[in-house]
Each structure stands twice: as structure tokens, then as C-alpha cells.
Design an enzyme around this catalytic site. Structure first.
Site, mmCIF file in Angstrom:
data_model
loop_
_atom_site.group_PDB
_atom_site.id
_atom_site.type_symbol
_atom_site.label_atom_id
_atom_site.label_comp_id
_atom_site.label_asym_id
_atom_site.label_seq_id
_atom_site.Cartn_x
_atom_site.Cartn_y
_atom_site.Cartn_z
ATOM 1 N N LYS A 1 2.927 -2.106 -7.238
ATOM 2 C CA LYS A 1 4.697 -1.885 -7.415
ATOM 3 C C LYS A 1 6.231 -3.136 -6.745
ATOM 4 C CE LYS A 1 8.380 -0.527 -10.528
ATOM 5 N NZ LYS A 1 8.182 -1.403 -11.192
ATOM 6 N N CYS B 1 0.773 -1.139 -0.288
ATOM 7 C CA CYS B 1 -0.282 0.279 -0.174
ATOM 8 C C CYS B 1 0.772 0.902 -0.113
ATOM 9 C CB CYS B 1 -1.041 -0.159 1.007
ATOM 10 S SG CYS B 1 -1.825 -1.502 1.660
ATOM 11 N N HIS C 1 10.498 -32.300 -25.001
ATOM 12 C CA HIS C 1 10.655 -33.144 -23.995
ATOM 13 C C HIS C 1 8.939 -33.324 -23.234
ATOM 14 C CE1 HIS C 1 14.482 -34.322 -23.888
ATOM 15 N NE2 HIS C 1 15.282 -33.093 -23.574
ATOM 16 N N LYS D 1 6.201 -10.240 -19.049
ATOM 17 C CA LYS D 1 5.975 -8.648 -19.414
ATOM 18 C C LYS D 1 4.602 -8.524 -19.299
ATOM 19 C CE LYS D 1 7.951 -5.963 -17.256
ATOM 20 N NZ LYS D 1 8.065 -6.967 -16.880
ATOM 21 N N ARG E 1 1.373 1.949 -6.509
ATOM 22 C CA ARG E 1 2.116 1.053 -4.417
ATOM 23 C C ARG E 1 0.771 0.138 -5.431
ATOM 24 N NH1 ARG E 1 6.612 2.492 -1.977
ATOM 25 N NH2 ARG E 1 5.570 0.699 -0.768
ATOM 26 N N GLU F 1 1.862 -9.889 -17.067
ATOM 27 C CA GLU F 1 1.266 -8.744 -16.583
ATOM 28 C C GLU F 1 0.712 -7.520 -16.552
ATOM 29 O OE1 GLU F 1 4.236 -7.251 -13.537
ATOM 30 O OE2 GLU F 1 5.425 -7.086 -15.251
ATOM 31 N N ASN G 1 0.622 0.281 6.105
ATOM 32 C CA ASN G 1 1.587 -0.340 5.350
ATOM 33 C C ASN G 1 2.146 -1.711 5.639
ATOM 34 O OD1 ASN G 1 1.775 -1.379 2.884
ATOM 35 N ND2 ASN G 1 4.336 0.123 3.154
ATOM 36 N N GLY G 2 1.234 -3.226 5.595
ATOM 37 C CA GLY G 2 2.120 -3.882 6.230
ATOM 38 C C GLY G 2 1.064 -5.296 6.706
ATOM 39 N N GLU H 1 11.315 -13.767 -18.298
ATOM 40 C CA GLU H 1 11.055 -12.006 -18.478
ATOM 41 C C GLU H 1 10.103 -11.860 -19.947
ATOM 42 O OE1 GLU H 1 10.912 -9.836 -16.416
ATOM 43 O OE2 GLU H 1 11.035 -7.886 -17.261
ATOM 44 N N TRP I 1 -3.042 -2.090 -1.402
ATOM 45 C CA TRP I 1 -3.359 -3.375 -2.090
ATOM 46 C C TRP I 1 -3.619 -4.500 -0.699
ATOM 47 C CZ3 TRP I 1 0.326 -7.202 -2.403
ATOM 48 C CH2 TRP I 1 0.064 -8.290 -3.471
HETATM 49 C C1 AGP Z 1 8.049 -6.624 -12.770
HETATM 50 O O1 AGP Z 1 7.507 -6.942 -13.922
HETATM 51 C C2 AGP Z 1 7.028 -7.533 -11.542
HETATM 52 N N1 AGP Z 1 6.750 -5.730 -11.052
HETATM 53 C C3 AGP Z 1 7.631 -7.737 -10.447
HETATM 54 O O2 AGP Z 1 7.566 -9.122 -10.923
HETATM 55 C C4 AGP Z 1 8.832 -7.618 -9.663
HETATM 56 O O3 AGP Z 1 9.324 -7.733 -10.214
HETATM 57 C C5 AGP Z 1 8.823 -8.261 -8.090
HETATM 58 O O4 AGP Z 1 7.674 -7.955 -7.814
HETATM 59 C C6 AGP Z 1 10.267 -7.629 -7.391
HETATM 60 O O5 AGP Z 1 9.536 -6.392 -7.186
HETATM 61 P P1 AGP Z 1 11.393 -5.639 -6.719
HETATM 62 O O6 AGP Z 1 12.179 -6.027 -8.049
HETATM 63 O O7 AGP Z 1 11.180 -4.235 -6.526
HETATM 64 O O8 AGP Z 1 11.964 -6.593 -5.198
#
Ligand code: AGP
Length: 657
Positions: free
Chosen positions: A652, A2, A555, A536, A32, A539, A108-109, A532, A82
Site C-alpha cells: 500500500k 511492512c 506516431h 488500475k 501493507r 495492478e 520496517n524499513g 491512471e 513486504w
Molecule cells: C496506487 O493504486 C498504487 N497502489 C501506487 O501507485 C501508489 O499510488 C503509490 O505507491 C504512491 O503511494 P502514496 O500515494 O501513498 O505516496
């Protein structure tokens, strides 16, 4: 994860209120999390705390406040959520209020012992109105005040009782004061004139000042009307130094792009230069001729990207010395010579960056490298010795899974260093062997782009740094300072060339954006980039995509392939090229639609699309291959109309385990 924001100060009533300041701050924190939001404020006219909280996007809250402005208020706290505990409803949104209405909190937490505390407080007559863990904080503070404690003391004693991770802001009606409590998730303060700001990160603060104060774990900031006091949970007053941040507000704006993600993709040539500038020196053997990367001339064009004009290298490259300097890194020659293994710990894209860096490290340093998921490593029986070097990679520096795993390694006396983008983030406090900053600047788009490529670059610099310390000589014909320095310096320009084919990538995306599934295949150092690229796409477009080692398809997973399955191959003109061509033929024979990203003209027909990119050294290739995959995912998502900067269900930085 959050976002929280607080303000207390002396505002000119006719200009703005504390609600305007906090609402503006929440807009900067919206990346966030955005399930719900809310603000509590002290109303100077009615002399009480009032609040509004709404599920859904921040605009829902802004609209509610627009009906009641102007407000006469100079103290407020806000929250953007969040959801972890409790559905994202109006009721479960923050702030949470105690029974009297004199205490409001945002959090937050996660409070891990909230059930025990809640039951205890209910027995004392407290009435709860939400399903959340956070509400217990408001009632706990109230309970201490009922027992005669001051607001500050009540907050301090409550902080000692809470278990879990918490960044809390508490607003008190009696004193119009705010208490900020940090244990785990980040909290940053700023003071300007008689105003005091506090937030989850520096994005909301940067428009007021570049001088910030990072709270550390078990610290409390207590302030009203410009008076700020910082103590430990034990009540000991402490003096904090300020950190100067080189981010300006303009950099956190969109600079004319459609999305933050698009802007951050285009920023990469410049950010890569920031990541290796003044860290890479080349000495051509004549001592007065050390070439520092800063001497490379950079011209910006309209889009803020860079046309990298560079000195001719002929007169520079005569031979021997590549020198890597990583400011702040405390890794000694003995640390390197005595290390038995290097372990990378990360999550998500940062984990994929770690996998690619593993290839770089093993090629350049000859040291065994292990890569672990933060969420898994902490619970494994992984043998850790004090000679091990642990590297945490995290854009935010606040990922709980990564930080918790590093804490386990640190407790076993391993050497800890980190690669991160955010100064003062929690991971930096864990790194007893120093921090390598990616210098990517604020990354607002939830999907990681420039943070990822600058992580790769910093991983390469770390490999070169460790090699230098160890004296290891790689048995690769390509490895010499001349090649590496030359290709490093040319990297931004090559990234720029790929940006120039953005329209081509948009046209290719138009052919595939209605697909339901994708396969991304690569081999060797490009396999992590296939992972990766698939992430992308997943997500930001919500299309299912799987990254896989190209050689592994036969396989089993090749059963997935038919004419409806687009398969994107990463193909490089290296020793695996012929093997990858064979894998392409295997897919072609089953009707797969093949897109190839290649740094050469492959001798193969039947490709649906070929995306040509510049060639570079194999250890640098992951950085270049990532860029077309980012653009491809971006255009597919734009065609699908998804929320590119704030994809559904994501945040984020995930500061909970
Ligand atoms: C990346 O596109 C994602 N948003 C997510 O996987 C992110 O890389 C992951 O949560 C790790 O975050 P950080 O690099 O801040 O530790």
C-alpha cells in the site's frame, strides 16, 4: 513496506493474550505487505521469549498459533512483511532473535549499513541465521547489553549506529519491556487503561482508542506494564501530545462490500463531500447569504453511498464570491505572488493525480506547473529557488521516494506543502507551508481509489486558493464562481449516477476480461486519467495496459492495434472532441475494439461499447472519468479471480527507495 505491531499490558489471562492482540493488529496492517509474518511474545509461564514466523499470508501464522492457544502472555511484537532484502521464506520472516534468545525485534524499513555492522558483529562471535538486513538490529542490541548497558540504553545506542530508514520494535525477556524506535517509517502509539499499543499506522489502534501519539524521527518509546516513557535518541525525555483521530472502527470494516476496494470506490461521493465541505463558501453578493457546503442535505441509502439532495441554486447564484479556506495552509499572498513555478512531486497514482492537477492549476492560476516522479526528481539537477512552491502528493504520506525528493527541495529552501490522507505521516513533518488533508478515511485496498479522486479535488481547491491569493483572472468563459461552485456541489450526485451503472460496467467487463493487453487513450486533462485507468487495470487484474495520449498513437504505438487489442477512449464534449474522434477513426480503421467513456453522445459508429457519464466543468472532469475506469478494472479483476485488495508483489505504501 511492512507493518509492525506491539502490545504490553495487563490482560485477564482467561480472556486473551498479547498474541491475540498483536495478531488482530496485523490483520489490520495486512494491506501493507503480505509476503510473510511473525510474532514474538513473552511467555509468562516459561519466562522466556517464544516466537512463530511463517512465509505467505497471515492466515498461515494464525493457523500455527491456533494450535498452541491459550497463551499466558502480556507482551508481544509482530510483523507483516513486504520483502526488500532476503527472499520471503520462513527463516527471513520477522521477528529476528539475538544469540541469547532474550531479544526479539521486528523492523520496517532498510538498514543501509547492515553489511558493515554484520561483519563487525560476526567478528565478535555473533551467529546470524538469515539473509536479511534487519537481523543485525537484534545482535547490535545484544552486543551493547553484553557490554553492560541496560536494555533501553542498548536500544538507544544501537539506534545511533544504524543508517537508513527504520521503525523498530524490540522485546526484551529480562524486563518484559518493549522499545519502539522511529527514524523514517511511521510509528503510532496508543494508551488505554494499563495497556500500551504501538503500530505502523492507526488502523490496529482505532478499535481501542481515537487518541494516538505519533512518534517523530529520532524518538524512542519505552514501555512495560502501562508505564510509558518517550525520549530522543540522545536520551532526553520528552512529553508528547495526543492526536484525536476521527476514524471509527466501522469505517475500517468492509461494510458489506466484497472487497475493501469496492467499498472505497462506493465511498467516493461521501468522501468528496468530506474533502470540500467547509472549505468552499459562496457569497452571492448579499453578505448574510453565504452558502456553506455543509448546508447541502445528504441522505444515505443502503450501500452507504449518497443521494445528494441539494438546494436550488437559482436563489443563491447572483454573482461574485467563491471563498476557499484550507485549514492549516500557511501559503501567503506574497508566497504566491513571488513564486516562479509550482512543482508537484509524487509517485504512482498520486503522480497521475499531479499530472491532472497541473492542467487545473495552469487553467485556473496561470502559473507554470512542473510534475516530477519522486524517484527521479531527487537525482536530477533541477533548479530550485526559495520562491518555488513544492507540493508533495501522497496518500500514505510515507512514500520514501516522494519524501526524499521533498527533503532535497526543502534543503534548497523551497516552500513545501503537501496533500495527504494520513495525519501525522512523515510528509506532514516536511511541509513547512502546511498540509491539505484529503479526508478520504482509511484506504485499505492497495489500489488507490478514493484517495486518488480526493487528491484531484484537493488539487482543484489549491488552484482556486492560489488564484484567489494571486488575483489572476483566467481567460476562460466557463470560469466564474457560479459555475465552479454549482458543479462542485453537484459532483457527489454525478458520481452517484455513475455508480448506478455499475452493472453495465460489469457486463462490459465480461466481454474483455480474457484480453492480454489494453490501450487507454485520452487527451488534455483526461490523458492523466487514461494513465491512471491503465494502472488500475494492471495492478489488480495483472493484464498489461498502457495509458497514452490519444494524439500520440499515430506516431508509432498504433502498430500495436489489431482486432485483439481493446482500446478504451476517454472522450469529452470539449474543444478536443473532434480530434479525439479522429483518433478513434484511426484505431477503428485498424480493427481495434473500441470502448468509449463519454459525457455526450458522440457522432461515431462502430464503437464496441459506449459508457455514458454526466457532464461537468472540464477542470472537474478527471474526477468523474476516473470512476468508471475504477469499476471496469474492479470487475475484470473479480472475473479473473485475482486478489483485489492485496494484489501480488504490491504494497500500500512503499517506504523504501
Ligand atoms: C496506487 O493504486 C498504487 N497502489 C501506487 O501507485 C501508489 O499510488 C503509490 O505507491 C504512491 O503511494 P502514496 O500515494 O501513498 O505516496
Amino acid at each position: 513496506m511492512c507493518g509492525i505491531m506491539g502490545f504490553s499490558g495487563n490482560l485477564k489471562k482467561e480472556q486473551e493474550s498479547s498474541v491475540d492482540v498483536v495478531l488482530n493488529g496485523l490483520k489490520s496492517l495486512e494491506y501493507r505487505g503480505y509476503d510473510s509474518s511473525g510474532i514474538a511474545y513473552y511467555d509468562n509461564d516459561d519466562r522466556v521469549i517464544k516466537y512463530i514466523k511463517k512465509s505467505g499470508k497471515l492466515t498461515n501464522l494464525s493457523n500455527e498459533f491456533s494450535c498452541i492457544t491459550p497463551l499466558n502472555s502480556d507482551a508481544a511484537i509482530g510483523h507483516i512483511r513486504w520483502a526488500t532484502h532476503g527472499r520471503p521464506t520462513d527463516e527471513n520472516a520477522h521477528p529476528h532473535i539475538d544469540c541469547t534468545g532474550d531479544i526479539a525485534i521486528v523492523h520496517n524499513g532498510i538498514i543501509e549499513n547492515y553489511v558493515v555492522l554484520k561483519n563487525k558483529l560476526i567478528k565478535k562471535g555473533h551467529k546470524f541465521t538469515t539473509e536479511t538486513d534487519s537481523e543485525v538490529i537484534a545482535h547490535l542490541i545484544e552486543d551493547y547489553i553484553n557490554n553492560g548497558k541496560s536494555f533501553y540504553e542498548a536500544v538507544r545506542l544501537s539506534s545511533l549506529e544504524l543508517l537508513g530508514a527504520f521503525a523498530i520494535l524490540a522485546l526484551n525477556a529480562g524486563e518484559k519491556s518493549i522499545a519502539a524506535v522511529k527514524f523514517g517509517p511511521p510509528l503510532v502509539l496508543a494508551q488505554k487503561d494499563n495497556n500500551i499499543y504501538v503500530a505502523s499506522d492507526i488502523s490496529p489502534l482505532i478499535e481501542y482508542t481515537n487518541d494516538v501519539i505519533y512518534l517523530k524521527n529520532s524518538e524512542i518509546a519505552y514501555f512495560h506494564y502501562g508505564n510509558l516513557e518517550i525520549t530522543t535518541f540522545k536520551g532526553k525525555k520528552i512529553n508528547k501530545t495526543t492526536t484525536k483521530i476521527d476514524w471509527d472502527a466501522s469505517r475500517a470494516a468492509k461494510s458489506g462490500f466484497s472487497h475493501f476496494m469496492q467499498k472505497e470506490i462506493y465511498e467516493q461521493p461521501a468522501r468528496l463531500l468530506d474533502a470540500f465541505s467547509s472549505r468552499v463558501m459562496y457569497n452571492d453578493g448579499m453578505k448574510d447569504n453565504v452558502v456553506n457546503i455543509n448546508k447541502i442535505k445528504i441522505q444515505r441509502n443502503a450501500l452507504g453511498s449518497n443521494e445528494n439532495t441539494q438546494n436550488s441554486f437559482n436563489e443563491v447564484f447572483a454573482g461574485a464570491g467563491l471563498k476557499i479556506s484550507l485549514e492549516g495552509l500557511k501559503l501567503t499572498k506574497n508566497d504566491v505572488l513571488n513564486s516562479s513555478k509550482i512543482v508537484f512531486i509524487a509517485c504512482g497514482s498520486s503522480y497521475y493525480a499531479s499530472l491532472a492537477i497541473k492542467y487545473m492549476m495552469e487553467m485556473i492560476c496561470g502559473l507554470p506547473v512542473i510534475v516530477g516522479y519522486g524517484s527521479e526528481f531527487r537525482y536530477e539537477n533541477f533548479p530550485v529557488s526559495q520562491n518555488d512552491i513544492f507540493v508533495g502528493i501522497s496518500q500514505s504520506g510515507e512514500t520514501a521516494d516522494t519524501n526524499s525528493a521533498l527533503e532535497v527541495a526543502k534543503a534548497k529552501r523551497a516552500k513545501i506543502l503537501s496533500i495527504t490522507n494520513v495525519p501525522g505521516s512523515q510528509i506532514t513533518g516536511l511541509s513547512n507551508k502546511g498540509v491539505i488533508y484529503t479526508h478520504a478515511g482509511p484506504e485499505i485496498g492497495v489500489a488507490s481509489t478514493k484517495a486518488f479522486t480526493t487528491q484531484l479535488l484537493c488539487g482543484l481547491l489549491l488552484a482556486l486558493y492560489i488564484r484567489e491569493k494571486s488575483g489572476f483572472i483566467p481567460q476562460y468563459r466557463w470560469f466564474n464562481s457560479q459555475n465552479i461552485f454549482k458543479d462542485l456541489v453537484e459532483l457527489p450526485k454525478k458520481m452517484e449516477k455513475i455508480l448506478f451503472i455499475d452493472e453495465t460496467l460489469k457486463d462490459i467487463a465480461k466481454k474483455y476480461y480474457k484480453s492480454s493487453n489494453f490501450l487507454y487513450l485520452g487527451r488534455g486533462i483526461l490523458y492523466p486519467i487514461a494513465l491512471e485507468g491503465a494502472l488500475k487495470l494492471k495492478e489488480i487484474s495483472y493484464i498489461h495496459a498502457e495509458g497514452y495520449p490519444a494524439g500520440e498513437m499515430k506516431h508509432g504505438p498504433i502498430a500495436l492495434v489489431d482486432e485483439n487489442m481493446p482500446v478504451l477512449f476517454l472522450l469529452s464534449n470539449n474543444m478536443l472532441a473532434s480530434k479525439t474522434i479522429s483518433n478513434i477513426e484511426e484505431i477503428k480503421a485498424r480493427g481495434g475494439r473500441i470502448i468509449a467513456v463519454a459525457d455526450y453522445e458522440p457522432e461515431i459508429d462502430g464503437l464496441s461499447d459506449l459508457i455514458r457519464i454526466p457532464e461537468t466543468l472540464e477542470v472537474l472532469s478527471p474526477i468523474l472519468y476516473t470512476l468508471p475506469l475504477q469499476l471496469f478494472a474492479y470487475h475484470i479483476a473479480a472475473l479473473k479471480g485475482t486478489d483485489i485488495d492485496q494484489p501480488r508483489n504490491l504494497a500500500k505504501s512503499v517506504t523504501v527507495e
